[in-house]
Write an enzyme that holds these catalytic residues in place. Structure first.
Site, PDB file in Angstrom:
ATOM      1  N   PHE A 239       0.803  -1.227   0.000  1.00  0.00           N
ATOM      2  CA  PHE A 239       0.000   0.000   0.000  1.00  0.00           C
ATOM      3  C   PHE A 239       0.837   1.281   0.000  1.00  0.00           C
ATOM      4  CE2 PHE A 239      -1.090  -1.630   4.517  1.00  0.00           C
ATOM      5  CZ  PHE A 239       0.116  -1.203   5.057  1.00  0.00           C
ATOM      6  N   HIS A 257      -0.950   2.484  13.217  1.00  0.00           N
ATOM      7  CA  HIS A 257      -0.126   2.417  14.427  1.00  0.00           C
ATOM      8  C   HIS A 257       1.215   1.713  14.194  1.00  0.00           C
ATOM      9  CE1 HIS A 257      -2.170  -1.611  15.864  1.00  0.00           C
ATOM     10  NE2 HIS A 257      -1.309  -1.826  14.894  1.00  0.00           N
TER      11      HIS A 257
END
Length: 347
Positions: A239, A257
């Site tokens: 991604f 995170h």
């Protein structure tokens, strides 16, 4: 007088709260070892057992076995009925490997990676560097495990994530308005469990699980078992570099995170560019509220700091700022489960 009190009934200070914090790791490691021994699965399969019986089944030494089992009773992970031990309800539900709700894979990851990294916290505090071993970034590794050499280990960790993503997927399926949507994608979706939960709840939807190519065999296995291969598909990619799936809803769950602020901004920019007008980006994590009393989220955040070069939890306000910088307009945030926040941003 509550056990957590730092004073006696006469008002004198006691070090008991400090002792409890200092020895908190003992309970953690007892649980990790119990999972490693597969104690909870044995009790679930064979039923209640005495300490001598468990010693024989698990290969335990008599010197520690009794205290080990009694400690697990005190931790509410086992129950004792006379001389026989059995799983507590929560352990039976979440720590029996035969159940789809099992999170034992997370316990294994904690024992092998997070627990040793926390042992080097002082060094991390002085250097700012991650302390967990960094696995090779290659086509063989998933979740710090060589997937070709230890596929069952990967399956156990994915199952532990599924136990969580099933509950989150149920919430997202119910809370978001999917009526005008046709196609959505979970970015970093592992073996596609979240995608499957949402697609199952809304039969008109088509879902895409976007992840690294080495996740594909586990996706095919899992989605095939669920009978959703006709509506949930896999798209391999990175991604950060590859085109994101064409969809009118994109999801980053437990993704931001893992990365530092610059990488988070890049991921949000890429999602904004990939979405059509009217599309939405869904983000969920254990977002911080700025309170030092939020101990569980702070500990998770420090765990990611110790395990990765840039990871940590982040606040809702920070997330809003990154989304606005990316170009998103309406941004909504609300609590999710007992310790998460979900943010929905619209293009």
């Amino acid at each position: 007088m509550p056990e957590s009190s730092a004073t006696t009934e006469h008002g004198a200070l006691t070090p008991e709260p400090i002792h409890r914090v200092l020895l908190a790791y003992c309970g953690s490691k007892a649980l990790m070892s119990a999972v490693e021994l597969d104690l909870f699965s044995v009790l679930a399969q064979d039923g209640p057992a005495t300490e001598p019986e468990l010693r024989r089944k698990l290969g335990l030494h008599p010197r520690l076995a009794r205290h080990f089992l009694d400690a697990l009773v005190a931790l509410d992970l086992l129950r004792a009925d006379g001389e026989r031990y059995a799983n507590s309800p929560v352990a039976d539900h979440f720590l029996d490997r035969a159940k789809p709700t099992c999170i034992g894979g997370f316990a294994e990851m904690t024992s092998d990676t997070f627990y040793p990294a926390w042992g080097r916290l002082t060094k991390a505090l002085r250097t700012g560097q991650a302390q967990a071993p960094q696995p090779p970034d290659d086509e063989d590794h998933l979740f710090r495990v060589n997937a070709k050499e230890q596929p069952d280990r990967v399956r156990r960790f994915m199952a532990s994530m599924d136990s969580h993503s099933t509950r989150i997927g149920d919430e997202l399926a119910a809370r978001l308005d999917w009526s005008a949507r046709t196609r959505f994608a979970d970015l970093g979706g592992a073996r596609g469990n979240l995608t499957a939960v949402i697609a199952k709840a809304h039969p008109h939807l088509r879902g895409v699980c976007f992840d690294r190519p080495q996740s594909r065999p586990f996706f095919d296995e899992h989605i095939g078992r669920l009978g959703l291969s006709d509506r949930v598909t896999f798209q391999a990619g990175d991604f950060f570099a590859d085109p994101l799936p064409a969809a009118d809803v994109l999801i980053y769950g437990h993704v931001l995170h893992d990365w530092g602020p610059d990488s988070r901004r890049m991921l949000l920019d890429r999602a904004y560019q990939a979405l059509p007008e009217g599309g939405a980006l869904v983000i969920y994590d254990r977002m911080l509220d700025g309170s030092p009393k939020d101990l569980s989220k702070l500990m998770y955040s420090m765990t990611f700091m110790l395990a990765s070069a840039g990871g940590s939890e982040y606040s809702v306000d920070e997330c809003r700022d990154w989304l606005r910088q990316a170009g998103f307009a309406r941004i909504d945030a609300q609590p999710l489960l007992h310790d998460h926040t979900v943010v929905v941003a619209h293009k």
